[in-house]
Design a protein around this motif. Structure first.
Motif, PDB file in Angstrom:
ATOM      1  N   ALA A  42       0.828  -1.210   0.000  1.00 54.64           N
ATOM      2  CA  ALA A  42       0.000   0.000   0.000  1.00 54.64           C
ATOM      3  C   ALA A  42       0.861   1.258   0.000  1.00 54.64           C
ATOM      4  N   ALA A  43       1.925   1.267   0.830  1.00 54.03           N
ATOM      5  CA  ALA A  43       2.823   2.422   0.867  1.00 54.03           C
ATOM      6  C   ALA A  43       3.519   2.611  -0.475  1.00 54.03           C
ATOM      7  N   ARG A  44       3.929   1.487  -1.057  1.00 50.46           N
ATOM      8  CA  ARG A  44       4.577   1.555  -2.373  1.00 50.46           C
ATOM      9  C   ARG A  44       3.607   2.085  -3.426  1.00 50.46           C
ATOM     10  N   CYS A  45       2.369   1.654  -3.356  1.00 59.11           N
ATOM     11  CA  CYS A  45       1.342   2.107  -4.297  1.00 59.11           C
ATOM     12  C   CYS A  45       1.137   3.613  -4.200  1.00 59.11           C
ATOM     13  N   ILE A  46       1.037   4.125  -2.968  1.00 60.33           N
ATOM     14  CA  ILE A  46       0.834   5.560  -2.780  1.00 60.33           C
ATOM     15  C   ILE A  46       2.018   6.345  -3.324  1.00 60.33           C
ATOM     16  N   LEU A  47       3.236   5.886  -3.033  1.00 60.26           N
ATOM     17  CA  LEU A  47       4.435   6.589  -3.496  1.00 60.26           C
ATOM     18  C   LEU A  47       4.527   6.574  -5.017  1.00 60.26           C
ATOM     19  N   GLN A  48       4.300   5.394  -5.610  1.00 57.51           N
ATOM     20  CA  GLN A  48       4.408   5.275  -7.056  1.00 57.51           C
ATOM     21  C   GLN A  48       3.372   6.135  -7.771  1.00 57.51           C
ATOM     22  N   LEU A  49       2.134   6.109  -7.281  1.00 57.14           N
ATOM     23  CA  LEU A  49       1.086   6.894  -7.926  1.00 57.14           C
ATOM     24  C   LEU A  49       1.329   8.394  -7.763  1.00 57.14           C
ATOM     25  N   SER A  50       1.899   8.791  -6.637  1.00 57.94           N
ATOM     26  CA  SER A  50       2.204  10.203  -6.444  1.00 57.94           C
ATOM     27  C   SER A  50       3.256  10.675  -7.439  1.00 57.94           C
ATOM     28  N   ILE A  51       4.312   9.876  -7.588  1.00 56.27           N
ATOM     29  CA  ILE A  51       5.364  10.231  -8.545  1.00 56.27           C
ATOM     30  C   ILE A  51       4.823  10.210  -9.971  1.00 56.27           C
ATOM     31  N   MET A  52       4.048   9.165 -10.292  1.00 55.18           N
ATOM     32  CA  MET A  52       3.489   9.069 -11.635  1.00 55.18           C
ATOM     33  C   MET A  52       2.557  10.238 -11.924  1.00 55.18           C
ATOM     34  N   GLY A  53       1.782  10.672 -10.918  1.00 51.45           N
ATOM     35  CA  GLY A  53       0.891  11.806 -11.121  1.00 51.45           C
ATOM     36  C   GLY A  53       1.649  13.078 -11.461  1.00 51.45           C
ATOM     37  N   LEU A  54       2.773  13.302 -10.778  1.00 56.59           N
ATOM     38  CA  LEU A  54       3.581  14.493 -11.081  1.00 56.59           C
ATOM     39  C   LEU A  54       4.136  14.443 -12.493  1.00 56.59           C
ATOM     40  N   ILE A  55       4.597  13.265 -12.907  1.00 53.88           N
ATOM     41  CA  ILE A  55       5.170  13.136 -14.250  1.00 53.88           C
ATOM     42  C   ILE A  55       4.098  13.296 -15.323  1.00 53.88           C
ATOM     43  N   LEU A  56       2.948  12.606 -15.133  1.00 47.48           N
ATOM     44  CA  LEU A  56       1.899  12.647 -16.143  1.00 47.48           C
ATOM     45  C   LEU A  56       1.288  14.033 -16.285  1.00 47.48           C
ATOM     46  N   ASP A  57       1.237  14.788 -15.192  1.00 49.27           N
ATOM     47  CA  ASP A  57       0.727  16.154 -15.287  1.00 49.27           C
ATOM     48  C   ASP A  57       1.547  16.978 -16.276  1.00 49.27           C
ATOM     49  N   LYS A  58       2.864  16.831 -16.207  1.00 48.15           N
ATOM     50  CA  LYS A  58       3.743  17.580 -17.109  1.00 48.15           C
ATOM     51  C   LYS A  58       3.618  17.075 -18.549  1.00 48.15           C
TER      52      LYS A  58
END
Length: 306
Positions: A42-58
């Motif tokens: 779950a912690a890994r999921c939250i971290l990965q999705l947070s990073i992916m969200g920042l990248i995909l926004d750009k």
């Protein structure tokens, strides 16, 4: 027209995380031994999705084909890493680059054809359409490849007598490996077949759910399913690479090319964790003074026995 969805905050994430904590507590009570894995996942999921969200926004904001191309390569690279080092219990020689090649050869062409013709997107690389489709295809491909390769590697590690018998009676490499490959492919595609059989009747698939939440009509969202072809193609390529590695061109089984150990970076991680844990345990003895040498303690024990 479907109304806009509310903005989610970290409080909503925390509420969702409480269900994971409940499952972990249930695992602890029942002695299932998966509570820690649930928390880490779950912690890994939250971290990965947070990073992916920042990248995909750009990437979405730039609307640039090279940004989409870079994301496609990155997602395939991470998918190959996951399939090689986390989904597979055993690894064959050069498995990572071969799995990466099989995933790139399957997911990229099918995602392009799917977005351009099945979804009628022009240009096909429109970031908000192409990237989610590619991610969905990769997710299914990773799971299918993991199931197929674990099946093959188990046969070669624990039950290779049948393959050796075929080869001893003059069967070619293809003929000897065909039963193993067929069974592995069947197992890999079974979850997809089961999922497709209930889609639209019982369950709503993730891509369709995302499209509906994003504001598309239900009829339009129902047309976005294209997962089975990509899974089959990527698994077929992965199986070909695996079987031709484990049975060489001279029709010899090569168990030396199959490694059952953890990946080297995980072994280093475990060794470092063990050293840290030993260091923490040794802290309990800091500040204690030795009350005598080893010889003195032995003498006391001998006197006590007398």
């Amino acid at each position: 027209m479907i109304g806009s969805s509310p903005t989610l905050t970290w409080l909503n994430v925390l509420i969702g995380f409480l269900f994971i904590l409940f499952d972990s507590l249930l695992s602890l009570i029942l002695g299932l031994g998966i509570g820690g894995s649930l928390i880490v996942a779950a912690a890994r999921c939250i971290l990965q999705l947070s990073i992916m969200g920042l990248i995909l926004d750009k990437v979405f904001a730039s609307n640039n084909i090279w940004g989409v191309f870079g994301i496609a390569v990155l997602l395939n690279f991470l998918g190959a890493f996951e399939a090689t080092y986390n989904k597979s219990k055993r690894r064959f020689n050069n498995m990572f680059p071969l799995i990466l090649a099989s995933m790139l050869s399957a997911t990229v062409p099918i995602s392009i054809l799917g977005t351009r013709f099945a979804m009628a997107q022009n240009p096909f690389w429109q970031p908000d359409q192409y990237v989610p489709v590619l991610g969905m295809i990769l997710g299914n491909a990773i799971s299918a490849i993991g199931i197929a390769l674990n099946s093959v590697h188990k046969e070669f590690s624990e039950n290779k007598d049948k393959i050796e018998t075929y080869l001893a009676f003059g069967a070619s490499r293809f003929e000897a490996c065909k039963p193993v490959g067929k069974e592995a492919l069947k197992l890999a595609l079974l979850p997809t077949v089961n999922q497709m059989s209930v889609i639209g009747l019982i369950s709503i698939p993730g891509m369709m759910t995302g499209a509906i939440v994003g504001g598309k009509s239900v009829e339009q969202a129902a047309k976005l399913q294209m997962i089975s072809a990509s899974s089959a193609l990527s698994v077929l390529l992965a199986l070909c690479f695996s079987l031709t590695t484990l049975v060489d061109s001279r029709c010899r089984i090569r168990p030396d090319r199959l490694d059952s150990r953890k990946p080297i970076f995980y072994r280093y991680r475990d060794a470092a964790g063990e050293k840290i844990w030993k260091g923490i345990k040794s802290l309990k003895f800091w500040g204690r003074k030795e009350r005598g040498s080893e010889e003195e303690r032995r003498g006391l024990l001998e006197n006590h026995r007398d």
